[in-house]
Write an enzyme that holds these catalytic residues in place. Structure first.
Site, PDB file in Angstrom:
ATOM      1  N   HIS A 237      48.210 -27.428   1.218  1.00  0.00           N
ATOM      2  CA  HIS A 237      46.964 -27.465   0.446  1.00  0.00           C
ATOM      3  C   HIS A 237      47.163 -27.443  -1.068  1.00  0.00           C
ATOM      4  O   HIS A 237      46.201 -27.511  -1.823  1.00  0.00           O
ATOM      5  CB  HIS A 237      46.055 -26.297   0.837  1.00  0.00           C
ATOM      6  CG  HIS A 237      46.517 -24.974   0.281  1.00  0.00           C
ATOM      7  ND1 HIS A 237      47.548 -24.260   0.832  1.00  0.00           N
ATOM      8  CD2 HIS A 237      46.105 -24.258  -0.786  1.00  0.00           C
ATOM      9  CE1 HIS A 237      47.737 -23.159   0.129  1.00  0.00           C
ATOM     10  NE2 HIS A 237      46.878 -23.121  -0.862  1.00  0.00           N
TER      11      HIS A 237
HETATM   12  C1  UD1 Z   1      42.248 -21.824  -3.510  1.00  0.00           C
HETATM   13  C2  UD1 Z   1      43.161 -21.135  -4.520  1.00  0.00           C
HETATM   14  C3  UD1 Z   1      44.591 -21.185  -4.029  1.00  0.00           C
HETATM   15  C4  UD1 Z   1      44.719 -20.631  -2.635  1.00  0.00           C
HETATM   16  C5  UD1 Z   1      43.754 -21.385  -1.735  1.00  0.00           C
HETATM   17  C6  UD1 Z   1      43.806 -20.882  -0.309  1.00  0.00           C
HETATM   18  C7  UD1 Z   1      42.504 -21.245  -6.886  1.00  0.00           C
HETATM   19  C8  UD1 Z   1      42.785 -21.889  -8.179  1.00  0.00           C
HETATM   20  N1  UD1 Z   1      43.128 -21.780  -5.812  1.00  0.00           N
HETATM   21  O1  UD1 Z   1      42.601 -23.201  -3.496  1.00  0.00           O
HETATM   22  O2  UD1 Z   1      45.397 -20.430  -4.888  1.00  0.00           O
HETATM   23  O3  UD1 Z   1      46.033 -20.784  -2.181  1.00  0.00           O
HETATM   24  O4  UD1 Z   1      42.425 -21.234  -2.256  1.00  0.00           O
HETATM   25  O5  UD1 Z   1      43.003 -21.665   0.514  1.00  0.00           O
HETATM   26  O6  UD1 Z   1      41.753 -20.289  -6.835  1.00  0.00           O
HETATM   27  N2  UD1 Z   1      36.409 -26.292   0.324  1.00  0.00           N
HETATM   28  C9  UD1 Z   1      35.566 -26.338   1.404  1.00  0.00           C
HETATM   29  N3  UD1 Z   1      35.170 -25.158   1.959  1.00  0.00           N
HETATM   30  C10 UD1 Z   1      35.548 -23.955   1.471  1.00  0.00           C
HETATM   31  C11 UD1 Z   1      36.392 -23.933   0.349  1.00  0.00           C
HETATM   32  C12 UD1 Z   1      36.827 -25.103  -0.198  1.00  0.00           C
HETATM   33  O7  UD1 Z   1      35.197 -27.392   1.881  1.00  0.00           O
HETATM   34  O8  UD1 Z   1      35.143 -22.914   2.032  1.00  0.00           O
HETATM   35  C13 UD1 Z   1      36.893 -27.589  -0.253  1.00  0.00           C
HETATM   36  C14 UD1 Z   1      36.027 -28.102  -1.376  1.00  0.00           C
HETATM   37  O9  UD1 Z   1      36.008 -29.478  -1.289  1.00  0.00           O
HETATM   38  C15 UD1 Z   1      36.803 -27.690  -2.604  1.00  0.00           C
HETATM   39  C16 UD1 Z   1      38.234 -27.757  -2.133  1.00  0.00           C
HETATM   40  O10 UD1 Z   1      38.208 -27.385  -0.762  1.00  0.00           O
HETATM   41  O11 UD1 Z   1      36.544 -28.489  -3.696  1.00  0.00           O
HETATM   42  C17 UD1 Z   1      39.170 -26.838  -2.889  1.00  0.00           C
HETATM   43  O12 UD1 Z   1      38.679 -25.485  -2.872  1.00  0.00           O
HETATM   44  P1  UD1 Z   1      38.999 -24.459  -4.058  1.00  0.00           P
HETATM   45  O13 UD1 Z   1      38.419 -23.143  -3.760  1.00  0.00           O
HETATM   46  O14 UD1 Z   1      38.671 -25.108  -5.341  1.00  0.00           O
HETATM   47  O15 UD1 Z   1      40.564 -24.360  -4.060  1.00  0.00           O
HETATM   48  P2  UD1 Z   1      41.620 -24.286  -2.884  1.00  0.00           P
HETATM   49  O16 UD1 Z   1      42.343 -25.562  -2.859  1.00  0.00           O
HETATM   50  O17 UD1 Z   1      41.017 -23.803  -1.605  1.00  0.00           O
END
Ligand code: UD1
Length: 369
Positions: free
Chosen positions: A212
């Site tokens: 991820h």
């Molecule tokens: C975040 C953390 C990362 C951690 C990871 C674990 C930061 C900068 N990054 O990254 O350190 O290792 O979480 O998972 O805080 N999304 C969904 N549903 C959710 C959450 C996210 O669909 O419940 C999708 C969305 O499209 C979103 C993307 O995942 O834009 C990324 O989510 P985000 O919370 O921005 O960062 P992670 O990649 O999950």
């Protein structure tokens, strides 16, 4: 007896890797509810049931006292939205201490908010450094450690890093790893998991994969290289690949998910108990996660980390982690070697003994006296 001075503490959770770190701390605080009122604030950074709700259930966490509902957005929008909402909570509640864990955007956002309002903060999992500032988590770690009052460290490298950054030793406490507290507590429960039969796989006869990191999954060329690696490994063993929402979204947009071989089982994100059951019985895990490097070292499971650096060097130095960087050809050869039985024996790092939360709570209670 005089009136009891009940101290208010708010612990922050936001993203999936935070839940298993706060659960054991909450457990210990419950034993001290005559002197501590412990509350949980969920920023809503992760909001899908499979990224959040299932963890509250599996880890027996209570409903959060505050839910900020910020959701997904760019770094600046997400971080600032958390700050705006968390400020309201702090002003209303006037806590004596805020606890943050890990390195996600919720971690720095809430530390900064609390500090600016003069509220003491402590950072659990402090001092880890990948020395790669292109990782958003590295920025979050450096900033959080520079302003938090108490720093709780999981491994010796963290002590050295903080010392090198000039942090006064009074702020720093080597306490072990709260994530391992959760793993220790729930390991027995994994035996009841039905995940292997649900996925129609046999124990020790599959490879578990998680990916991820933005550096791995946001770039199409890199993603295709990773798919080629997975396809190569899947010639020897079935692969189980619970796909992270970020990875699913990008790889769907790139139209490349279909390139994965039929021997790769793609699933939705998997809850805590089922995931630990998968990890405990895998022949090998390929990952770019931080936490899985630690969990696999604790379980003695061979782990290939598909990153150039790790902020958790103890897992490579004495654990079962192999840091193979971006050389995916080398990673394929290493996977083959491991599946042929050529494994690295590891040991469990100091203080990863299931009692980190006890140590943390003891230090906090003394600190607040
Ligand atoms: C975040 C953390 C990362 C951690 C990871 C674990 C930061 C900068 N990054 O990254 O350190 O290792 O979480 O998972 O805080 N999304 C969904 N549903 C959710 C959450 C996210 O669909 O419940 C999708 C969305 O499209 C979103 C993307 O995942 O834009 C990324 O989510 P985000 O919370 O921005 O960062 P992670 O990649 O999950």
């Amino acid at each position: 007896m005089g009136p009891v001075d009940l101290k208010k503490i708010i612990s922050v959770v936001g993203a999936r890797p935070n839940f298993m770190k706060v659960a054991p701390i909450h457990d210990v605080f419950r034993k001290h509810n005559d002197i501590i009122h412990h509350m949980i604030c969920h920023t809503g950074q992760h909001y899908d049931d499979q990224m959040s709700k299932v963890f509250f259930e599996d880890l027996e966490l209570p409903q959060p006292d505050f839910y900020l509902g910020v959701g997904s957005a760019s770094h600046a929008v997400q971080t600032s939205s958390i700050m705006i909402e968390f400020e309201k909570v702090i002003i209303q509640q006037k806590p004596d201490l805020v606890i943050v864990v890990g390195d996600v955007n919720s971690t720095i956002a809430c530390t900064l908010t609390a500090q600016k309002l003069g509220v003491k903060t402590c950072h659990v999992e402090a001092g880890l450094r990948s020395f790669d500032r292109s990782m958003p988590e590295e920025i979050n770690r450096i900033l959080t450690d520079s302003i938090a009052d108490l720093l709780f460290v999981t491994e010796k490298s963290g002590l050295n890093n903080l010392q090198n950054e000039g942090v006064k030793s009074e702020r720093v406490h080597f306490v072990g790893n709260v994530m391992i507290d959760s793993l220790n507590k729930y390991l027995m429960k994994c035996y009841a998991s039905q995940i292997h039969s649900r996925l129609k796989i046999s124990k020790k006869d599959y490879v578990l994969v998680t990916l991820h990191r933005p550096s791995n999954v946001d770039d199409k060329d890199q993603a295709i290289k990773l798919i080629n690696l997975l396809n190569k490994v899947s010639e020897h063993k079935k692969i189980v690949f619970p796909i992270h929402p970020r990875t699913k979204k990008n790889w769907t947009e790139f139209k490349i998910i279909g390139l994965l071989s039929g021997n790769v089982i793609i699933t939705e994100p998997i809850g805590y108990i089922d995931f630990i059951a998968l990890l405990r019985d895998t022949a090998l895990v390929l990952t770019d996660s931080g936490g899985i490097q630690e969990e696999s070292t604790f379980l003695g499971i061979q782990c290939i980390t598909l990153r150039n650096s790790t902020e958790r060097p103890v897992t490579v130095d004495i654990g079962t982690n192999h840091l193979l960087g971006n050389d995916l050809h080398k990673a394929a050869l290493k996977a083959q070697e491991i599946l042929n039985g050529n494994i690295k024996n590891g040991s469990i790092p100091e203080l990863w003994d299931g009692k980190a939360a006890d140590r943390i709570v003891k230090i906090i209670i003394n600190y607040l006296r």
